[in-house]
Motif scaffolding. Structure first.
Motif, PDB file in Angstrom:
ATOM      1  N   GLY A 118       0.761  -1.239   0.000  1.00 17.51           N
ATOM      2  CA  GLY A 118       0.000   0.000   0.000  1.00 17.51           C
ATOM      3  C   GLY A 118       0.790   1.287   0.000  1.00 17.51           C
ATOM      4  O   GLY A 118       0.210   2.374   0.138  1.00 17.51           O
ATOM      5  N   ALA A 119       2.115   1.219  -0.181  1.00 21.44           N
ATOM      6  CA  ALA A 119       2.918   2.450  -0.203  1.00 21.44           C
ATOM      7  C   ALA A 119       2.624   3.231  -1.487  1.00 21.44           C
ATOM      8  O   ALA A 119       2.589   2.654  -2.566  1.00 21.44           O
ATOM      9  N   PRO A 120       2.411   4.534  -1.394  1.00 23.25           N
ATOM     10  CA  PRO A 120       2.098   5.328  -2.589  1.00 23.25           C
ATOM     11  C   PRO A 120       3.327   5.553  -3.461  1.00 23.25           C
ATOM     12  O   PRO A 120       4.429   5.778  -2.962  1.00 23.25           O
ATOM     13  N   PHE A 121       3.129   5.473  -4.767  1.00 21.67           N
ATOM     14  CA  PHE A 121       4.205   5.747  -5.725  1.00 21.67           C
ATOM     15  C   PHE A 121       3.601   6.203  -7.044  1.00 21.67           C
ATOM     16  O   PHE A 121       2.578   5.660  -7.487  1.00 21.67           O
ATOM     17  N   GLU A 122       4.208   7.189  -7.668  1.00 23.89           N
ATOM     18  CA  GLU A 122       3.798   7.616  -8.995  1.00 23.89           C
ATOM     19  C   GLU A 122       4.998   8.214  -9.728  1.00 23.89           C
ATOM     20  O   GLU A 122       5.911   8.763  -9.117  1.00 23.89           O
ATOM     21  N   PHE A 123       4.995   8.087 -11.050  1.00 26.90           N
ATOM     22  CA  PHE A 123       6.026   8.686 -11.884  1.00 26.90           C
ATOM     23  C   PHE A 123       5.684  10.152 -12.125  1.00 26.90           C
ATOM     24  O   PHE A 123       4.563  10.486 -12.509  1.00 26.90           O
ATOM     25  N   LYS A 124       6.671  11.021 -11.886  1.00 25.33           N
ATOM     26  CA  LYS A 124       6.447  12.460 -12.019  1.00 25.33           C
ATOM     27  C   LYS A 124       7.362  13.126 -13.048  1.00 25.33           C
ATOM     28  O   LYS A 124       7.005  14.142 -13.625  1.00 25.33           O
ATOM     29  N   THR A 125       8.555  12.573 -13.240  1.00 28.23           N
ATOM     30  CA  THR A 125       9.561  13.231 -14.072  1.00 28.23           C
ATOM     31  C   THR A 125       9.399  12.813 -15.528  1.00 28.23           C
ATOM     32  O   THR A 125       9.723  11.678 -15.902  1.00 28.23           O
ATOM     33  N   ALA A 126       8.896  13.709 -16.347  1.00 31.18           N
ATOM     34  CA  ALA A 126       8.643  13.407 -17.759  1.00 31.18           C
ATOM     35  C   ALA A 126       9.942  13.413 -18.549  1.00 31.18           C
ATOM     36  O   ALA A 126      10.934  14.028 -18.146  1.00 31.18           O
ATOM     37  N   PRO A 127       9.962  12.752 -19.711  1.00 28.53           N
ATOM     38  CA  PRO A 127      11.159  12.779 -20.563  1.00 28.53           C
ATOM     39  C   PRO A 127      11.509  14.195 -21.011  1.00 28.53           C
ATOM     40  O   PRO A 127      10.641  15.051 -21.152  1.00 28.53           O
ATOM     41  N   GLY A 128      12.793  14.430 -21.227  1.00 32.02           N
ATOM     42  CA  GLY A 128      13.234  15.740 -21.679  1.00 32.02           C
ATOM     43  C   GLY A 128      14.712  15.952 -21.445  1.00 32.02           C
ATOM     44  O   GLY A 128      15.409  15.076 -20.928  1.00 32.02           O
ATOM     45  N   LEU A 129      15.195  17.123 -21.829  1.00 34.82           N
ATOM     46  CA  LEU A 129      16.594  17.505 -21.637  1.00 34.82           C
ATOM     47  C   LEU A 129      16.681  18.733 -20.742  1.00 34.82           C
ATOM     48  O   LEU A 129      15.829  19.629 -20.825  1.00 34.82           O
ATOM     49  N   PRO A 130      17.697  18.802 -19.876  1.00 35.45           N
ATOM     50  CA  PRO A 130      17.898  20.016 -19.079  1.00 35.45           C
ATOM     51  C   PRO A 130      18.544  21.106 -19.924  1.00 35.45           C
ATOM     52  O   PRO A 130      19.020  20.828 -21.039  1.00 35.45           O
ATOM     53  N   PRO A 131      18.612  22.344 -19.454  1.00 28.99           N
ATOM     54  CA  PRO A 131      19.371  23.385 -20.181  1.00 28.99           C
ATOM     55  C   PRO A 131      20.835  22.953 -20.305  1.00 28.99           C
ATOM     56  O   PRO A 131      21.480  22.615 -19.315  1.00 28.99           O
ATOM     57  N   MET A 132      21.369  22.966 -21.510  1.00 28.47           N
ATOM     58  CA  MET A 132      22.714  22.458 -21.777  1.00 28.47           C
ATOM     59  C   MET A 132      23.755  23.564 -21.937  1.00 28.47           C
ATOM     60  O   MET A 132      24.913  23.276 -22.199  1.00 28.47           O
ATOM     61  N   ASN A 133      23.358  24.819 -21.781  1.00 27.40           N
ATOM     62  CA  ASN A 133      24.270  25.951 -21.956  1.00 27.40           C
ATOM     63  C   ASN A 133      24.863  26.355 -20.608  1.00 27.40           C
ATOM     64  O   ASN A 133      24.123  26.774 -19.701  1.00 27.40           O
ATOM     65  N   PRO A 134      26.188  26.270 -20.418  1.00 25.00           N
ATOM     66  CA  PRO A 134      26.793  26.674 -19.139  1.00 25.00           C
ATOM     67  C   PRO A 134      26.470  28.115 -18.746  1.00 25.00           C
ATOM     68  O   PRO A 134      26.375  28.417 -17.560  1.00 25.00           O
ATOM     69  N   MET A 135      26.315  29.001 -19.724  1.00 23.94           N
ATOM     70  CA  MET A 135      26.005  30.403 -19.408  1.00 23.94           C
ATOM     71  C   MET A 135      24.636  30.538 -18.757  1.00 23.94           C
ATOM     72  O   MET A 135      24.409  31.469 -17.984  1.00 23.94           O
ATOM     73  N   TYR A 136      23.737  29.605 -19.065  1.00 29.31           N
ATOM     74  CA  TYR A 136      22.438  29.610 -18.377  1.00 29.31           C
ATOM     75  C   TYR A 136      22.635  29.335 -16.888  1.00 29.31           C
ATOM     76  O   TYR A 136      22.057  30.006 -16.034  1.00 29.31           O
ATOM     77  N   TRP A 137      23.465  28.350 -16.585  1.00 26.38           N
ATOM     78  CA  TRP A 137      23.643  27.954 -15.178  1.00 26.38           C
ATOM     79  C   TRP A 137      24.419  28.995 -14.378  1.00 26.38           C
ATOM     80  O   TRP A 137      24.174  29.159 -13.184  1.00 26.38           O
ATOM     81  N   TRP A 138      25.338  29.709 -15.006  1.00 29.92           N
ATOM     82  CA  TRP A 138      26.126  30.708 -14.286  1.00 29.92           C
ATOM     83  C   TRP A 138      25.677  32.136 -14.612  1.00 29.92           C
ATOM     84  O   TRP A 138      26.435  33.075 -14.502  1.00 29.92           O
ATOM     85  N   GLY A 139      24.407  32.286 -14.957  1.00 26.91           N
ATOM     86  CA  GLY A 139      23.861  33.611 -15.208  1.00 26.91           C
ATOM     87  C   GLY A 139      23.488  34.334 -13.919  1.00 26.91           C
ATOM     88  O   GLY A 139      23.406  33.729 -12.842  1.00 26.91           O
ATOM     89  N   GLU A 140      23.252  35.628 -14.028  1.00 27.34           N
ATOM     90  CA  GLU A 140      22.840  36.415 -12.854  1.00 27.34           C
ATOM     91  C   GLU A 140      21.397  36.127 -12.456  1.00 27.34           C
ATOM     92  O   GLU A 140      21.043  36.185 -11.282  1.00 27.34           O
ATOM     93  N   ASN A 141      20.554  35.788 -13.436  1.00 31.30           N
ATOM     94  CA  ASN A 141      19.132  35.593 -13.175  1.00 31.30           C
ATOM     95  C   ASN A 141      18.628  34.227 -13.623  1.00 31.30           C
ATOM     96  O   ASN A 141      17.423  33.986 -13.630  1.00 31.30           O
TER      97      ASN A 141
END
Length: 501
Positions: A251-274
């Protein structure tokens, strides 16, 4: 180890192979009386080449057993990188979406680098995993103004310096069986207890406290049966499947939540100011703040690598030393992966990949084939998304870590402390580690053991002045200074004001 290192650095062929290549020496499994004999023969005929191409089917083969450590390593990777990203996200005010996307990004980065290094160019380098002991320190780093990019780059630079001077393998040689065994016992016991508590807390949290008891009892019986049948390397897939099915059936609850896809692949996105981290690029102060933590992180690599190499030594057959993980090569791999991952914007801080190498050693498989499969599994999980939900479900997660890492750590620790004058050193490691942390316990006990105050007195006399006194003492002082600067000693304020609570 010198003979092994020389052979790997040279033409990769030892005299016991008669100058023949892996392809010439390979035989099909049908020619052996048992699967175990076939796997042992594969280890004995492999000739890993450093910084030269190691090709599938030419230099190694894929076996079913390689899927087990690859699966365990992928599960462990999702879990540990998630914990690392979450530890940064909380004090920085970043949401769950940041954690999920950064974990997916790191899985892809890890997969590509693992494929190139451990699967292709450095087959005696263990995979670069996640530095679990750093996770509790991350909020302190963030609060003091540390920057994850500065932290990662410094770790990578220090790691390369240590590897170039062969500091990792030197520390491994100066660590006795008693010290290493005690360290494994401590890590195995603490890890097992922690995962059992996590499972119980999860079951109580969903209002079904009996589920944890049922799953843990079933896991114990399963592990004992696999040990009896000499199929312990199957513990991860069978254990995770059993835990998941039992939890869902009860009876433990479980569901899939993470849909297929790609994360942002540009390093400048990750180290941006905003965008991404919303921190921008680090300044000089950020590098100064993380300096002692970076020293401490790299210092933790030696006992980590030593503990992982032990599993190969006790599981692999004679004349397979060529396939042991090389500690200095592993540090190079970790350093390269750390710098690349941090520059690209990842939240991972790396160390030797325990959830991969432990089951790989138990299954009697060399590093490269499983490394390739691990890389593929990590990339598939990141893009597909749904496997990530299953891997971080508490019953699956805890069971995987218990049977793949922590119980084998206990077994290896007990194996190392069975013979010789090892019990004193092992006990002191556990005592000192419980007082501060495993790094303090390892460095202090290594010093006492090498001085001849505990353990094997003859071994101490054979080490010479540098191995007996100078190197262990200097290492202990450097580590204590690093820990003291950031306030890691219980009841002692940090030497640096910005780290004082």
């Amino acid at each position: 180890m010198s003979q092994v290192e020389d052979s790997v650095a040279g033409n990769g062929v030892l005299s016991d192979l008669g100058g023949k290549s892996y392809q010439e020496l390979h035989k099909p499994s049908s020619e052996f009386a048992s699967r175990d004999e076939y796997l042992s023969h594969e280890l004995q005929i492999m000739q890993p080449k450093r910084w030269r191409p190691n090709l599938p089917f030419k230099d190694y083969r894929f076996e079913f057993e390689d899927t087990i450590p690859a699966m365990a390593g992928t599960i462990g990777k999702i879990v540990m990188v998630g914990a690392m990203a979450a530890a940064f996200a909380a004090p920085l005010g970043l949401g769950e979406a940041f954690v999920l996307e950064n974990v997916r990004y790191e899985m892809i980065i890890a997969g590509i680098i693992v494929l190139l290094l451990s699967g292709f160019l450095l087959p005696t380098s263990n995979l670069a995993g996640t530095h679990g002991p750093l996770i509790p320190l991350i909020p302190i780093v963030v609060a003091a103004g540390g920057h994850p990019l500065a932290f990662g780059v410094l770790i990578g630079v220090f790691g390369i310096i240590l590897a170039l001077f062969k500091g990792g393998s030197l520390m491994a040689r100066l660590t006795s069986n008693g010290v290493a065994g005690g360290l494994l016992l401590y890590l195995g016991f603490v890890g097992t207890i922690g995962q059992v508590k996590n499972m119980i807390a999860w079951a109580e949290g969903i209002g079904l406290p009996h589920i944890a008891f049922v799953i843990i009892i079933a896991t114990i019986v399963m592990y004992a049966l696999l040990e009896h049948w000499q199929k312990r390397w199957l513990a991860v897939p069978i254990g995770c499947t059993l835990a998941g099915l039992l939890a869902f059936a009860l009876g433990a609850p479980f569901e899939f939540k993470t849909a297929p896809g790609l994360p942002p692949m540009n390093p400048m996105y990750w180290w941006g100011e905003n965008t991404g981290w919303t921190l921008g690029l680090p300044d000089l102060k950020a590098f100064i703040v993380v300096f002692p933590f970076a020293v401490l992180a790299v210092a933790m690599w030696s006992p980590d690598c030593l503990g992982h190499q032990v599993f190969q030594k006790i599981s692999y057959p004679p004349r397979s030393e060529r396939t042991y993980m090389n500690i200095d090569d592993t540090m190079v791999g970790c350093s390269v992966r750390q710098i690349a991952g941090s520059v690209m914007g990842g939240a991972n801080f790396t160390s030797s990949w325990g959830t991969y190498i432990v089951p790989a050693a138990i299954a009697k498989r060399p590093i490269p084939a499983g490394a390739v499969l691990t890389a593929v599994f990590c990339i598939i999980a990141a893009i597909w998304g749904y496997p990530m939900d299953l891997a971080i479900w508490q019953p699956v997660l805890s069971t995987a870590l218990i049977v793949a890492v922590f119980v084998p750590l206990l077994e290896a620790g007990m194996e190392m402390t069975r013979k010789g004058k090892t019990t004193q050193s092992a006990a002191i490691v556990v005592f000192a580690s419980a007082l501060v942390n495993p790094v303090f316990g390892w460095s202090l006990t290594m010093l006492l053991d090498n001085l001849g105050l505990i353990g094997d007195k003859q071994r101490s006399r054979d080490l010479g002045l540098s191995g007996r006194v100078i190197i262990p003492l200097v290492g202990f002082i450097i580590l204590c200074l690093s820990m003291g600067l950031v306030g890691m000693f219980p009841g002692v304020p940090a030497l640096l004001p910005q780290f004082r609570v």
